[in-house]
Design an enzyme around this catalytic site. Structure first.
Site, short mmCIF file in Angstrom:
data_model
loop_
_atom_site.label_atom_id
_atom_site.label_comp_id
_atom_site.label_asym_id
_atom_site.label_seq_id
_atom_site.Cartn_x
_atom_site.Cartn_y
_atom_site.Cartn_z
N THR A 1 0.86 -1.18 0.00
CA THR A 1 0.00 0.00 0.00
C THR A 1 0.89 1.23 0.00
O THR A 1 1.49 1.58 1.01
CB THR A 1 -0.90 0.01 1.25
OG1 THR A 1 -1.74 -1.15 1.21
CG2 THR A 1 -1.76 1.26 1.28
N LYS B 1 -6.62 1.59 -4.06
CA LYS B 1 -6.31 1.01 -2.76
C LYS B 1 -6.44 2.07 -1.66
O LYS B 1 -7.03 1.85 -0.61
CB LYS B 1 -4.90 0.43 -2.78
CG LYS B 1 -4.37 -0.04 -1.42
CD LYS B 1 -5.20 -1.16 -0.81
CE LYS B 1 -4.63 -1.63 0.52
NZ LYS B 1 -5.62 -2.42 1.28
N LYS C 1 -0.92 5.48 9.10
CA LYS C 1 -0.11 5.54 7.87
C LYS C 1 -1.02 5.62 6.65
O LYS C 1 -0.81 6.42 5.73
CB LYS C 1 0.78 4.29 7.78
CG LYS C 1 1.68 4.25 6.55
CD LYS C 1 1.94 2.82 6.08
CE LYS C 1 1.39 2.59 4.69
NZ LYS C 1 1.53 1.22 4.19
#
Lengths: 295, 295, 295, 295
Positions: D97, D173, D242
Site C-alpha cells: 500500500t 487502494k 499511515k
C-alpha cells in the site's frame, strides 16, 4: 424623586450594571430568580420584585440581562412576564446574549403591546461592566435607540449602532463571541504545538500578543491559555458552549457554512461531554487541545 | 573596503532586505534563480553570482530567503550549493519559512562542514521588510546568535530568541502563520454571517478591529476581507497553501491534532482546486467562504 | 364492516403505506395537508378528513407519517390535533423521522390523555414502502408494541424492537440516516479522488459495491454518485439537510461529539446555501464534493 | 526444476502469500528485514537472501509486500536494491500500500533499467491472503498485466484492471482504505450515540449490518466496534494512521478537498498522540470516539 428603571438579571454582568445605574442616581425595580441577590446590592435605591411583571410596572425603561433565550422569553411572555405590565411606549432594553430570532419575535410582541424593544447586547467581562467600559451594540428603531441612549451611556464606553433590524446587534454579538472562542482555540493549538516542540508556551504567547496579535483578547486569554491557568473560574465552559450553540444555530438559520464555528462547537461540546461544564472555558478549550495531543 | 555578505533569494521580501543591507554599507554577493532581478538592485555594491556556491564563497555571513524547503535544501546541498564553498565558521542565516525538520537537517550538515546554521524566519509583509520593521525569530547555538545579531538588527525592529533548538524559530513562524490564516478564515466567516443577516461587513470589521481585536492582523486583513478587496495580489493563495501545508505537516510530525489548522488547510486546498492559486489569499479564503454561503 | 385506522400524511412514503393497509382490508380515515392527495388513493375505503382530530376519532390505531417534528407536534397537540379525539387506549403509531425528544414528549401527553404512543420510524425508500419491505424500528411500552404489531407487519418486512424508551427507535433511525449520508459523502470523496487521478468513477464504484461494500446503500447510491445521476429527484437535499440537523441536534442533546456528522451537516448546509434544496441529495452531496474539487 | 520467484516482505500479509506460491510449486528467493522470518516458512522451496538485490536476481517475477513507500523505494533503488540485479524484462509486482507517486517514479526507473513495474495492491486481511481470497487491483502496461496474471491468480480471488496508469491501482487502494476507516469512524459515532441514549451498541450494529449495511466491512468491524473488542491486536492504529496519511497526501497532490478524510486522519493522529499506536485501530478509532463522549 429618583427616576425608576426596571432591571431583571443580577448575574456577574447584571449586578455591576445595576450598581452603576444606582450610582448614577436611578432607583431600580429589580427582579432576579435568586431573590437574595437583590439584597446584596445593599442600598435602599432598590425595590425587590417578585416577578418580571412587577419590575416592569410603571417604568420608562426595563433592562434585561439574563442567561439565555428561554429565560428571556419566559421573562417577557410568561405568566408573570413584563408584557403584562410594561406601560405604553416604555422601552425594553434587552442586553442578554440571545439569538436574533428571539429579538425579532420579542420586537413584534412588544409592538403589539404598544411598547418597545431594543436589542442591546454588550461586549466586555464583568470588570468592564463595573468600570462602565462595555461596548454596547444596538439595532432597531431609530427613535428607540435615541431614547435609550442616555441609559446606555451610563453603562458602557461606546454605543455602536448596527442599523434598523431588530436582531442585527445580536448577530454582531454572536459573531464576536464566535471570534473570541475561535481565537482561544487557535491559540491553544498554536501554544500546544510549540510545547510539543520544546518551546515555552508563555514565550510564544507573549511574542504574538505583543506583536501581530497585540489586542486584548490575545493578551488576556493568551496568558491564561499559555499558563494553563484554569482557576479561578471566570466564564464557565457551559456558557461558552451556549454561545457556540448560538453561533451554530445562526449559521443554520442564515444558511451559512462556518467550518471554524464547527470546530469550536465540537471543542466545547467535547468539554461538556467530558464533564467540564462548570470549569472555566479556558480549561474547556485548552485542556481539550492538550488531551488530544496526549499531554 | 566594504564587508561582503552572501545573499540568496530576491523575492518580494528578499529584495527589500538586500537593499537595506546595501544601504547600511555592505557589499552583497547575490544569487537569484531569475538573474535579472539582481540587476534591478541598481547598485555597484552587488556582485551577481551564477550559483549559491558562488554567493557563499569568502563571506562571514550568507543569508537565504527562498520560497520553500526544497529550494533551500537544493541551494545548500545541491551541486552548486553553499556547502561547497562556505568558509569555516561562516554563518548561514536562514530566513525562509521552512519546516523545523529542514533546519535541523541543515544545522547538522553545516556543523559537519565546519560552518554554522541559524534559523531566523521573520514576520512582516514586504513593506515591513523595506522599513526594517520585521520581527525576527531566532533559535540555535548561542554564539551563532550573538555573532549574527548585528546583521539581523539591520533588518528588523526586534530579534526574539526562541532557545537552543535548531528548528524552534521555524515552529514559531509556522504557528504564527497558522494564526494569521485562522484569523482570516474566522473573520471571513464572521463578516459573511453578518452580510447574510443584512449587516454591513465593513462596519462589523471596523467595530471588531477597533475594540476587542485591535491588532494589525485584524485591521489590515479585516478591511480587505470585509471589502472583498482582492486586488492587487499581495500574497498568493498558493503561498498561503504552502504555509498551511507546513502547519499541517508539523501537526503530523508533532503528533498534535489541530482542528483549526485542518479547516484552513481545507480552505486553501479548495482555493487551489478551484484554480485560484495565483489570486491573493484574501480572495482564496474570503471568496471561498462566500461561495459556500451561496453569495 | 372493515376495521378503521386513522392515517395522517400522504407523502411519498405515506401514500404507499396507506395503499397497503387498504389492500389488506382496512378502511382509512385520512388527513393530509393537501387534501387532494386523499382523492388520489382512488378507493371508497377512505374517509377524507378535515383535521388530524377527525382522522383520529373512533379508531384503535392512528398512523402518522409526516415531514418533521413541528408538523407532528402540531398534528398532535394543535387545535385540531389528535389528542382532542383519540379514544381511550388507542395507539398513535408514529412513523415519521423525528427527534427522540419529541417522542418522549408526545408519549407523556398521550399517557396523560389516556391513550398510547409508539415510536415506529422506518428504513426504506418509497419503493420499499410500496413492496411492504420496510424495516420498522419500534420502542416503548411492551403491550403497545404487541398491540400494534399486526398493523406494522402489514407495512414492512421486519419489526425490530429497540427496547422500552419512548424515543429509542428514533435514535436508531437518526443514526441510520446519519450513516447513509456519511456513506454518500465518503463515496463522493472517494470517486472524485479517483476521477481526479484519471480513473473511472463508475468502475471504482462497481468494484467497491461488489466487494467490501456490497450492501444496498453502496450499490444504489454508489451508482448514482459515480454517474452524477441527479435526475429524477428522489429525495430532496432539503430533506437530507433536515435529517442532518436531527443528527446534529441529537449529538448536542446527547453530549456526543460526532466529527463525521459535522462534515455531512456542513455539506448539506452548503447545498442549501447554494440553492440546491429542491435537488436530489445525491446532487447536494456529489456536486458539492465536485465543485470543491474544481470540477 | 521449480520456477523461481523473488519475494520481499514477510509481514502478516506477505507470509501468507509466500506460502501460497510455494504450495503452488514455486521456489522463492526471499528477503525480509528480519531474516529469521524466512526460516519460519519451514520449507526447502525457499532461498534466504541477504538483500533485495539477491532476491531479485535471475527471476522473471519479483513480488514486494512491504510496509510503506520509504521501505519500498529503498528496496528498489538502495545500495542492495532490486534495480541492481533485476534481469531484462522481469516484472516487479508491487503489492504494498503506497502512494501512486511512488509507483509512477518506480515505473520510470524500471523502464530505464529495461525491466517492468506493476502496481498490484490488494484488499483483504491476512486470513483472506491465506485463503487466496484477496482482491488484487492492477494498473499499468497491458503486456505486463497479462504476463503477471498467472501469478496474481494464485494469490487472490479476483484481479481488477484499473487501466494503464502506473499508479491508478494505488489510488483505488488508498480510496478503499479511506472508505474502510471512514466506515469505522461513522459506526463508532453511531453506536456511541446509541449507547449515550440507553440503547445496546451491539443490537444497533447487528441491525444495520444485517439490513442496509450488510457488507463485510460493517459486519466484521461493526461487531468489534460495538463490542469494544480491542484484543487481540490485528491491525495497529499506527498502520491505520499511515494509511490515513496516504489518503491525506493524495488529497493534497490531487487538489481534492476531502472533509471525511480529514476527520479520520484527525482521529488516528489523536490515537497516535494519546499513545495508542500499537493498539488495534478498532481501539484507536472506537476508544477515541468514546473518550470524546466522556465515556
Amino acid at each position: 424623586m429618583k427616576t425608576k428603571i426596571g432591571f431583571i438579571g443580577l448575574g456577574n454582568m447584571g449586578a455591576s450594571m445595576a450598581k452603576n445605574l444606582i450610582d448614577s442616581g436611578y432607583h431600580l425595580q429589580v427582579y432576579n430568580r435568586t431573590l437574595s441577590k437583590v439584597d446584596e446590592l445593599g442600598t435602599d435605591s432598590v425595590t425587590k420584585c417578585q416577578s418580571p411583571a412587577e419590575a416592569a410596572a410603571n417604568v420608562p425603561f426595563l433592562i434585561t440581562m439574563v442567561s439565555d433565550d428561554e429565560v428571556l422569553r419566559e421573562s417577557a411572555v410568561g405568566d408573570g412576564g413584563i408584557l403584562k405590565t410594561l406601560q405604553p411606549n416604555a422601552v425594553h432594553i434587552s442586553m442578554s446574549t440571545i439569538s436574533p430570532g428571539t429579538s425579532e419575535e420579542l420586537a413584534r410582541l412588544h409592538e403589539q403591546s404598544g411598547n418597545r424593544y431594543l436589542a442591546s447586547p454588550v461586549f466586555g467581562r464583568p470588570e468592564a461592566a463595573a468600570a462602565r467600559k462595555l461596548w454596547i451594540c444596538v439595532s432597531g428603531d431609530e427613535q428607540t435607540k435615541t431614547d435609550a441612549r442616555p441609559i446606555l451611556d451610563l453603562l458602557g464606553q461606546e454605543v455602536i449602532d448596527f442599523g434598523p433590524s431588530a436582531g442585527g446587534a445580536n448577530v454582531v454579538k454572536i459573531a464576536g463571541n464566535f471570534m473570541i472562542m475561535a481565537s482561544m482555540e487557535m491559540m491553544a493549538e498554536a501554544f500546544t504545538l510549540a510545547e510539543k516542540n520544546g518551546l515555552s508556551r508563555m514565550q510564544v504567547a507573549d511574542f504574538f500578543s505583543s506583536t501581530l496579535f497585540n489586542a486584548p483578547i490575545f493578551q488576556s486569554y493568551g496568558k491564561a491559555l499559555a499558563g494553563k491557568q484554569y482557576q479561578p473560574v471566570g466564564f464557565k465552559s457551559k456558557l461558552g458552549y451556549k454561545d457556540a450553540r448560538l453561533a451554530f444555530k445562526l449559521s443554520q438559520t442564515s444558511e451559512m457554512p462556518m467550518p471554524i464555528a464547527n470546530a469550536v462547537h465540537s471543542r466545547l461540546l467535547t468539554a461538556i461531554a467530558k464533564g467540564w461544564g462548570e470549569n472555566d472555558w479556558v480549561e474547556g478549550i485548552g485542556r481539550g487541545v492538550s488531551e488530544d495531543a496526549g499531554i
